[in-house]
Motif scaffolding. Structure first.
Motif, mmCIF file in Angstrom:
data_model
loop_
_atom_site.group_PDB
_atom_site.id
_atom_site.type_symbol
_atom_site.label_atom_id
_atom_site.label_comp_id
_atom_site.label_asym_id
_atom_site.label_seq_id
_atom_site.Cartn_x
_atom_site.Cartn_y
_atom_site.Cartn_z
ATOM 1 N N ARG A 12 0.806 -1.221 0.000
ATOM 2 C CA ARG A 12 0.000 0.000 0.000
ATOM 3 C C ARG A 12 0.836 1.265 0.000
ATOM 4 O O ARG A 12 0.305 2.352 0.266
ATOM 5 C CB ARG A 12 -0.947 -0.007 1.191
ATOM 6 C CG ARG A 12 -0.293 -0.156 2.561
ATOM 7 C CD ARG A 12 -1.361 -0.199 3.656
ATOM 8 N NE ARG A 12 -0.845 -0.597 4.939
ATOM 9 C CZ ARG A 12 -0.349 0.238 5.859
ATOM 10 N NH1 ARG A 12 -0.288 1.538 5.602
ATOM 11 N NH2 ARG A 12 0.083 -0.230 7.015
ATOM 12 N N MET A 15 -0.379 4.784 -1.314
ATOM 13 C CA MET A 15 -1.843 4.715 -1.423
ATOM 14 C C MET A 15 -2.486 5.333 -0.191
ATOM 15 O O MET A 15 -1.877 5.462 0.861
ATOM 16 C CB MET A 15 -2.308 3.264 -1.587
ATOM 17 C CG MET A 15 -1.658 2.523 -2.748
ATOM 18 S SD MET A 15 -2.257 0.828 -2.914
ATOM 19 C CE MET A 15 -3.590 1.066 -4.073
ATOM 20 N N THR A 16 -3.737 5.752 -0.355
ATOM 21 C CA THR A 16 -4.498 6.394 0.715
ATOM 22 C C THR A 16 -5.672 5.506 1.116
ATOM 23 O O THR A 16 -6.327 4.920 0.251
ATOM 24 C CB THR A 16 -5.042 7.758 0.252
ATOM 25 O OG1 THR A 16 -3.940 8.575 -0.151
ATOM 26 C CG2 THR A 16 -5.805 8.458 1.381
ATOM 27 N N TYR A 42 -7.300 0.296 0.071
ATOM 28 C CA TYR A 42 -6.414 1.391 -0.314
ATOM 29 C C TYR A 42 -6.491 1.628 -1.826
ATOM 30 O O TYR A 42 -6.691 0.693 -2.613
ATOM 31 C CB TYR A 42 -4.964 1.070 0.061
ATOM 32 C CG TYR A 42 -4.710 1.110 1.550
ATOM 33 C CD1 TYR A 42 -4.227 2.263 2.163
ATOM 34 C CD2 TYR A 42 -4.964 -0.011 2.341
ATOM 35 C CE1 TYR A 42 -3.991 2.300 3.531
ATOM 36 C CE2 TYR A 42 -4.743 0.015 3.710
ATOM 37 C CZ TYR A 42 -4.244 1.175 4.297
ATOM 38 O OH TYR A 42 -4.022 1.206 5.646
ATOM 39 N N ALA A 43 -6.314 2.907 -2.168
ATOM 40 C CA ALA A 43 -6.247 3.299 -3.579
ATOM 41 C C ALA A 43 -5.190 4.388 -3.730
ATOM 42 O O ALA A 43 -4.866 5.094 -2.769
ATOM 43 C CB ALA A 43 -7.597 3.794 -4.069
ATOM 44 N N ASP A 44 -4.632 4.515 -4.915
ATOM 45 C CA ASP A 44 -3.602 5.521 -5.198
ATOM 46 C C ASP A 44 -4.261 6.692 -5.923
ATOM 47 O O ASP A 44 -4.680 6.549 -7.089
ATOM 48 C CB ASP A 44 -2.503 4.901 -6.057
ATOM 49 C CG ASP A 44 -1.301 5.827 -6.229
ATOM 50 O OD1 ASP A 44 -1.445 7.040 -5.978
ATOM 51 O OD2 ASP A 44 -0.232 5.321 -6.608
ATOM 52 N N ARG A 50 -3.873 1.528 -10.656
ATOM 53 C CA ARG A 50 -3.437 0.590 -9.614
ATOM 54 C C ARG A 50 -4.624 -0.107 -8.955
ATOM 55 O O ARG A 50 -4.467 -1.132 -8.291
ATOM 56 C CB ARG A 50 -2.615 1.317 -8.551
ATOM 57 C CG ARG A 50 -1.245 1.764 -9.026
ATOM 58 C CD ARG A 50 -0.442 2.360 -7.890
ATOM 59 N NE ARG A 50 -0.082 1.375 -6.868
ATOM 60 C CZ ARG A 50 0.575 1.668 -5.751
ATOM 61 N NH1 ARG A 50 0.939 2.929 -5.520
ATOM 62 N NH2 ARG A 50 0.872 0.725 -4.874
ATOM 63 N N VAL A 52 -7.898 -0.854 -6.477
ATOM 64 C CA VAL A 52 -8.093 -0.866 -5.025
ATOM 65 C C VAL A 52 -7.474 -2.141 -4.455
ATOM 66 O O VAL A 52 -7.688 -3.234 -4.975
ATOM 67 C CB VAL A 52 -9.590 -0.797 -4.655
ATOM 68 C CG1 VAL A 52 -9.791 -0.933 -3.156
ATOM 69 C CG2 VAL A 52 -10.203 0.501 -5.168
#
Length: 401
Positions: A12, A15-16, A42-44, A50, A52
Motif C-alpha cells: 500500500r 496509497m491512501t 487502499y487506492a492511489d 493501480r 483498489v
C-alpha cells in the motif's frame, strides 16, 4: 469488538485509505458478542490504474471461499462441546441462544456440528493410527440408540472404545449398528499388542495377546455374597487384597509422577500378588467340584477358571492394569448422552458423535478443556502441514515436552 485487518505496508505504499470492506461474525467468550471486522481498502489518488487493494478476508474454520462465515470458531466450539461433552441437545441450545437474543435455528447448529466432525475426520484417523501403535490397549463397547429410518422407532447400536494403556492417553470411539465379532476384527484384527478386556465372546478370535479384567470377576463373586452364598466370601476377600496391593503401589509411584515409577512399583508389589492369585484359583477349583453347577458360586468360579490365564497376565507385565476400569469409566459418559440426546439419527450421525466424543474424552484424559482445544485447532486444521498433524492431537504438546 472491532478488529481491523490491514493491507501489508509494502503493498500500500503511496496509497491512501479510502474505506473498509466490512463483515461480522458471532463469537463466544463468557457470553455472546460480535466481532466486527474492518478490512482496509487502499487506492492511489495519483494512479487510478493501480486499482483498489483490500486486506484479505479473515478466513474461517471450514475454509470457505469467501471466508465470511457468520460464526466464529469460539461459537462453533461452544455448540459442539455443549452437545458432546455436556450432552445438551441442539434444539435446547437453540432455545438458550434465543433467550440471549440470538435467533438461530437448530438446523444451523446441526450443520456446524456436522461440518466440525467432518473437518476433524483426518485428525481422528491419524489418532486411531497412533492408538493402534500402542503396546497395550483397553477395549470395551457400550450401547447407544439409533433411529430406524422411516420406522419412528429406535434400535440398539454400539460405540466401541479403544484406549491406550501406556503413554499419553488417547481414546478412539467407533460407531457400529452391530456388536458382532466382525466389528471387533475390523477394529483390532491387525493389532499385535495386548488388549485388556472383559470376557465378551466377540474378542475371543483375535490373534493379539489378551489380559482379562479382575473387576468383572469380582462382580460375580460379590453378587454371590450379596445373595447369601457365604462360600464366595473368601474368594472376594482375596480379590480385595489384590486391589489393595495395587492401590499401595500406585500411591507410592504417584510421588514420582512417571509411568516408569508406576511400573517399578507394580513389579515389586505383584511379587506379593502371586501368592494370592495362586490361592484364589486353588480355591476356585475346589469349589467347582463341590458346588452344584447352577449356584451363583459355581457360576462365578467357572467364569474365573475359563479365563484363568488371561486373569494372570497382569502378574507378568507391570505395564498392564489389573482391570479394564479405565475404558468402563469412559463409557459412563455415554450413558449421559443416551439420556439427553436420546438417539443417533443415522449411522453417519453415530460416527460423527464417535469422532467428536473421541476428542472430548482424550482432552479430558489429558486435562485439556475440550471447548478451548476446538477453538484453538479448528482454524489451523487446513493450514497445518500433513507432517505436523500429530501436533494437533490433544496432549501431543505435553507428551513431546
Amino acid at each position: 469488538e472491532e478488529r481491523i485487518i490491514d493491507v501489508p505496508e509494502e503493498k500500500r505504499q503511496g496509497m491512501t485509505l479510502i474505506g473498509y470492506e466490512e463483515s461480522e461474525r458471532i463469537a463466544y467468550r463468557t457470553g455472546l458478542y460480535v466481532i466486527h471486522f474492518k478490512r482496509a481498502k487502499y487506492a492511489d489518488p495519483s494512479d487510478a490504474l493501480r486499482g483498489v487493494v483490500t486486506a484479505p478476508a479473515p478466513g474461517d474454520v471450514f475454509d470457505s471461499v469467501s471466508g465470511r462465515t457468520r460464526y466464529d470458531a469460539s461459537f462453533i466450539a461452544k455448540v459442539v462441546a455443549d452437545k458432546v461433552e455436556n450432552a445438551i441437545p441442539l434444539e435446547r441450545q437453540a432455545r438458550m441462544f434465543g433467550n440471549e437474543r440470538l435467533p438461530v435455528a437448530p438446523s444451523t447448529l446441526e450443520d456446524l456440528y456436522k461440518r466440525t466432525a467432518d473437518a476433524l475426520l483426518p485428525l481422528y484417523e491419524r489418532m486411531v493410527d497412533r492408538i493402534m501403535q500402542c503396546d497395550i490397549l483397553h477395549v470395551d463397547e457400550t450401547f447407544i440408540k439409533q433411529l430406524v429410518k422411516g420406522a419412528k422407532k429406535c434400535r440398539q447400536a454400539y460405540l466401541w472404545c479403544r484406549l491406550t494403556g501406556v503413554g499419553p492417553p488417547m481414546i478412539a470411539y467407533h460407531f457400529s449398528p452391530s456388536r458382532s465379532r466382525d466389528v471387533a476384527k475390523s477394529l483390532l484384527g491387525d493389532y499385535s499388542g495386548t488388549i485388556i478386556r472383559d470376557s465378551y465372546a466377540a474378542y475371543e478370535k483375535l490373534d493379539c495377546e489378551v489380559a482379562c479384567c479382575w473387576a468383572h470377576a469380582r462382580r460375580r463373586f460379590l453378587q454371590a455374597v450379596e445373595n447369601g452364598y457365604g462360600k464366595a466370601e473368601p474368594l472376594l476377600k482375596i480379590i480385595q487384597e489384590l486391589y489393595q496391593i495395587e492401590r499401595v503401589a500406585k500411591e507410592r509411584a504417584e510421588k514420582k509422577g512417571t509411568d516408569t515409577a508406576l511400573f517399578h512399583a507394580r513389579k515389586e508389589a505383584r511379587r506379593q500378588s502371586q501368592k494370592f492369585v495362586r490361592d484364589f484359583f486353588e480355591q476356585c477349583r475346589a469349589l467347582k467340584e463341590s458346588e452344584r453347577p447352577s449356584s451363583p458360586v459355581a457360576q462365578a468360579v467357572s467364569y474365573a477358571l475359563n479365563i484363568e490365564e488371561e486373569l494372570k497376565k497382569f502378574l507378568k507385565d507391570a505395564r498392564l492394569n489389573i482391570d479394564n476400569n479405565p475404558a468402563e469409566r469412559l463409557n459412563r459418559g455415554i450413558a449421559i448422552i443416551r439420556k439427553n440426546c436420546l438417539f443417533s439419527g443415522s449411522e453417519a450421525g453415530g460416527q460423527r458423535l464417535a469422532i467428536l466424543y473421541s476428542f472430548a474424552a482424550t482432552c479430558k484424559a489429558n486435562g485439556i478443556c475440550f471447548r478451548k482445544w476446538l477453538e484453538d485447532i479448528l482454524p489451523r486444521l487446513n493450514s497445518t502441514p500433513a507432517g505436523q498433524i500429530d501436533s494437533l492431537i490433544p496432549g501431543a504438546k505435553q507428551s513431546s515436552q
